[in-house]
Every structure is written in structure tokens, then in C-alpha cells.
Design an enzyme around this catalytic site. Structure first.
Site, PDB file in Angstrom:
ATOM      1  CE  LYS A  15      -1.840  -0.762   4.046  1.00 25.02           C
ATOM      2  NZ  LYS A  15      -1.202  -2.007   4.468  1.00 25.02           N
ATOM      3  NE  ARG A  90      -4.654  -0.933   9.085  1.00 24.85           N
ATOM      4  CZ  ARG A  90      -3.477  -0.443   8.722  1.00 24.85           C
ATOM      5  NH1 ARG A  90      -3.407   0.600   7.945  1.00 24.85           N
ATOM      6  NH2 ARG A  90      -2.375  -1.034   9.095  1.00 24.85           N
ATOM      7  NE  ARG A 127       8.077  -2.619   6.774  1.00 25.06           N
ATOM      8  CZ  ARG A 127       6.804  -2.277   6.653  1.00 25.06           C
ATOM      9  NH1 ARG A 127       6.452  -1.416   5.704  1.00 25.06           N
ATOM     10  NH2 ARG A 127       5.880  -2.764   7.442  1.00 25.06           N
ATOM     11  NE  ARG A 133       6.634  -0.517  10.308  1.00 25.45           N
ATOM     12  CZ  ARG A 133       5.612  -0.428   9.494  1.00 25.45           C
ATOM     13  NH1 ARG A 133       5.740   0.221   8.358  1.00 25.45           N
ATOM     14  NH2 ARG A 133       4.453  -0.965   9.794  1.00 25.45           N
ATOM     15  NE  ARG A 144       1.826  -4.950  11.035  1.00 22.83           N
ATOM     16  CZ  ARG A 144       3.029  -4.851  10.459  1.00 22.83           C
ATOM     17  NH1 ARG A 144       4.081  -5.423  11.009  1.00 22.83           N
ATOM     18  NH2 ARG A 144       3.164  -4.174   9.353  1.00 22.83           N
TER      19      ARG A 144
HETATM   20  P1  B4P Z   1       3.747  -1.830   2.451  1.00 28.59           P
HETATM   21  O1  B4P Z   1       2.607  -2.747   2.333  1.00 28.59           O
HETATM   22  O2  B4P Z   1       3.822  -0.684   1.520  1.00 28.59           O
HETATM   23  O3  B4P Z   1       3.748  -1.559   3.985  1.00 28.59           O
HETATM   24  P2  B4P Z   1       2.959  -0.489   4.812  1.00 28.59           P
HETATM   25  O4  B4P Z   1       2.292   0.541   3.992  1.00 28.59           O
HETATM   26  O5  B4P Z   1       3.961  -0.012   5.761  1.00 28.59           O
HETATM   27  O6  B4P Z   1       1.754  -1.289   5.478  1.00 28.59           O
HETATM   28  P3  B4P Z   1       1.527  -1.848   6.921  1.00 28.59           P
HETATM   29  O7  B4P Z   1       0.146  -2.397   6.922  1.00 28.59           O
HETATM   30  O8  B4P Z   1       2.643  -2.776   7.268  1.00 28.59           O
HETATM   31  O9  B4P Z   1       1.671  -0.664   7.936  1.00 28.59           O
HETATM   32  P4  B4P Z   1       0.871   0.658   8.294  1.00 28.59           P
HETATM   33  O10 B4P Z   1       1.933   1.666   8.315  1.00 28.59           O
HETATM   34  O11 B4P Z   1      -0.325   0.935   7.437  1.00 28.59           O
HETATM   35  O12 B4P Z   1       5.178  -2.514   2.206  1.00 28.59           O
HETATM   36  C1  B4P Z   1       5.733  -3.505   3.025  1.00 28.59           C
HETATM   37  C2  B4P Z   1       7.126  -3.939   2.550  1.00 28.59           C
HETATM   38  O13 B4P Z   1       7.030  -4.641   1.304  1.00 28.59           O
HETATM   39  C3  B4P Z   1       8.103  -2.793   2.281  1.00 28.59           C
HETATM   40  O14 B4P Z   1       9.349  -3.129   2.836  1.00 28.59           O
HETATM   41  C4  B4P Z   1       8.189  -2.693   0.766  1.00 28.59           C
HETATM   42  O15 B4P Z   1       9.465  -2.268   0.319  1.00 28.59           O
HETATM   43  C5  B4P Z   1       7.956  -4.133   0.341  1.00 28.59           C
HETATM   44  N1  B4P Z   1       7.315  -4.209  -0.979  1.00 28.59           N
HETATM   45  C6  B4P Z   1       6.339  -3.399  -1.465  1.00 28.59           C
HETATM   46  N2  B4P Z   1       5.993  -3.771  -2.715  1.00 28.59           N
HETATM   47  C7  B4P Z   1       6.758  -4.872  -3.020  1.00 28.59           C
HETATM   48  C8  B4P Z   1       6.864  -5.736  -4.159  1.00 28.59           C
HETATM   49  N3  B4P Z   1       6.124  -5.553  -5.267  1.00 28.59           N
HETATM   50  N4  B4P Z   1       7.747  -6.766  -4.113  1.00 28.59           N
HETATM   51  C9  B4P Z   1       8.526  -6.960  -3.013  1.00 28.59           C
HETATM   52  N5  B4P Z   1       8.483  -6.180  -1.892  1.00 28.59           N
HETATM   53  C10 B4P Z   1       7.615  -5.143  -1.903  1.00 28.59           C
HETATM   54  O16 B4P Z   1       0.296   0.336   9.769  1.00 28.59           O
HETATM   55  C11 B4P Z   1       1.157   0.058  10.876  1.00 28.59           C
HETATM   56  C12 B4P Z   1       0.338   0.052  12.187  1.00 28.59           C
HETATM   57  O17 B4P Z   1      -0.205   1.378  12.436  1.00 28.59           O
HETATM   58  C13 B4P Z   1      -0.893  -0.859  12.218  1.00 28.59           C
HETATM   59  O18 B4P Z   1      -0.570  -2.199  12.579  1.00 28.59           O
HETATM   60  C14 B4P Z   1      -1.779  -0.134  13.288  1.00 28.59           C
HETATM   61  O19 B4P Z   1      -1.356  -0.446  14.600  1.00 28.59           O
HETATM   62  C15 B4P Z   1      -1.516   1.334  13.025  1.00 28.59           C
HETATM   63  N6  B4P Z   1      -2.511   1.969  12.110  1.00 28.59           N
HETATM   64  C16 B4P Z   1      -2.255   2.456  10.856  1.00 28.59           C
HETATM   65  N7  B4P Z   1      -3.379   2.971  10.320  1.00 28.59           N
HETATM   66  C17 B4P Z   1      -4.371   2.784  11.247  1.00 28.59           C
HETATM   67  C18 B4P Z   1      -5.774   3.091  11.268  1.00 28.59           C
HETATM   68  N8  B4P Z   1      -6.396   3.676  10.225  1.00 28.59           N
HETATM   69  N9  B4P Z   1      -6.487   2.749  12.379  1.00 28.59           N
HETATM   70  C19 B4P Z   1      -5.901   2.184  13.420  1.00 28.59           C
HETATM   71  N10 B4P Z   1      -4.583   1.865  13.481  1.00 28.59           N
HETATM   72  C20 B4P Z   1      -3.816   2.163  12.388  1.00 28.59           C
END
Ligand code: B4P
Length: 185
Positions: A15, A90, A127, A133, A144
């Protein structure tokens, strides 16, 4: 093409990666609640202190805190012409609160990225090595994923015909092409 777009997908689904590319292409802000919450934790603000206890175990931060944070962010001038939302809403309660505050067309298109579980765990553990992280450890990743299935997946039905499904496996550029193609249709 609408400019009020939501990226929805499992943790590690790409995402954040795809939302950043789209924000550069469209010139509208990328609003990631995960990034905003991590900044709040790093700055040790009141919000950050509260959020930290949920994030480190992989649970969602309480809805009222997140909804207020997003509404404040969207009130800024740069969001007038649209936004790319990443990780918010979410769950269905956040989606309802958002729609009540911003109107029922506050999200025009929802892009759902599909990635299998084994690949998710592999990406997030990689990552963890690169970025350190604290929520990228195997136990928290499993938690998660469970939270995603229970809380976030129901949003696919909630957004109904506004949803576009995209295969999230492959190179980042290939996936971005798929996203752009879906948005162009
Ligand atoms: P991403 O999937 O881009 O990771 P993210 O955006 O950080 O999502 P995530 O769900 O983990 O965390 P978020 O910050 O939303 O990429 C993951 C990895 O994959 C990266 O290292 C990337 O380089 C790699 N990658 C991407 N594309 C690839 C490909 N094509 N091939 C290979 N590798 C690839 O949330 C974190 C925490 O915050 C949640 O658990 C929750 O506690 C809180 N939170 C966030 N939003 C919230 C909300 N709305 N309500 C309540 N809590 C919330």
C-alpha cells in the site's frame, strides 16, 4: 479519473509503496495513517504515547484518535483537489465516521492489493532487517494479518462497486502499471 483514492490491503501488501508512486503521478498528497502514527510515536506526543501500546503488538489504534488525526490532516489546503489514502479507513466504523464527516463520495475508488500470506511475511521480515520497525517481527506480523482479516477485509464489501482488485505480486513498476490501468477504466 477520480482523485480521492484509497489503498487497501494486508500489512506488507505494498500500500505505502504504491500510494507514494500514485501521489507523485497525480500531485495530490499521500496520507498514510501508519506514517503519521509512527511520527507521533517518535515525537513522544500525547497521541504517540497512546498509539504506541497498540502498534507494538499489531492492534489497531482506537478509532477516535485516528479519525481525528485524519480529519485534521485533510483540513489542510493541499488536500482540496484530492488525496491518496493509505491505511485509512481501516475498519467499517472508521469508514462510516469518515463518510459522515467528509461526505459519501469522500472515497471515489478503492484499490485492493492482493498478496499471499507467505510473501507478506517474507517482505516484512526483510523490512525488519532494513528499517528495524518494531512491529515487523513474526508474532506481530501474524497478529496484524489476523486484524486485517477481521477488521479491514469487510471494507471490500462496504465499498462495493468502488473497489478495483489488483494483483500485488510482481515488480513494483509492474504493479503500478496495473493500478494505473484500473484507475483509467
Ligand atoms: P507496504 O505494504 O507498503 O507496507 P505499509 O504501507 O507499511 O503497510 P503496513 O500495513 O505494514 O503498515 P501501516 O503503516 O499501514 O510494504 C511492506 C514492505 O514490502 C516494504 O518493505 C516494501 O518495500 C515491500 N514491498 C512493497 N511492494 C513490493 C513488491 N512488489 N515486491 C517486493 N516487496 C515489496 O500500519 C502500521 C500500524 O499502524 C498498524 O498495525 C496499526 O497499529 C496502526 N494503524 C495504521 N493505520 C491505522 C488506522 N487507520 N487505524 C488504526 N490503526 C492504524
Amino acid at each position: 479519473m477520480g482523485r480521492r483514492i484509497l489503498f487497501l490491503g494486508p500489512p506488507g501488501g505494498g500500500k505505502g509503496t504504491q500510494a507514494k508512486l500514485l501521489n507523485e503521478a497525480l500531485g495530490v498528497p499521500h496520507i498514510s495513517t501508519g506514517d503519521m502514527l509512527r511520527e507521533a510515536v517518535a515525537s513522544e506526543s500525547e497521541l504517540g504515547k497512546k498509539a504506541s501500546e497498540y502498534m507494538k503488538v499489531g492492534d489497531l489504534v482506537p478509532d477516535d484518535l485516528v479519525v481525528a488525526m485524519v480529519e485534521e490532516r485533510l483540513a489542510r489546503d493541499d488536500a482540496v483537489c484530492g488525496y491518496v489514502l493509505d491505511g485509512f479507513p481501516r475498519n467499517v466504523d472508521q469508514a462510516r465516521a469518515f463518510s459522515n464527516a467528509m461526505g459519501s463520495d469522500a472515497i471515489e475508488t478503492t484499490i485492493v492489493l492482493h498478496v499471499d500470506e507467505a510473501q507478506i511475511v517474507e517482505r516484512l521480515l526483510r523490512r525488519a532487517d532494513l528499517e528495524g520497525r518494531t512491529d515487523d517481527n513474526e508474532a506481530t506480523i501474524r497478529r496484524r494479518l489476523e486484524v486485517f482479516r477481521r477488521e479491514t477485509e469487510p471494507l471490500i464489501a462496504y465499498y462495493g462497486d468502488r473497489v478495483r482488485r489488483v494483483d500485488g505480486v510482481g515488480s513494483i513498476d509492474d504493479i503500478f502499471c496495473r493500478v494505473v490501468r484500473e484507475l483509467a477504466e
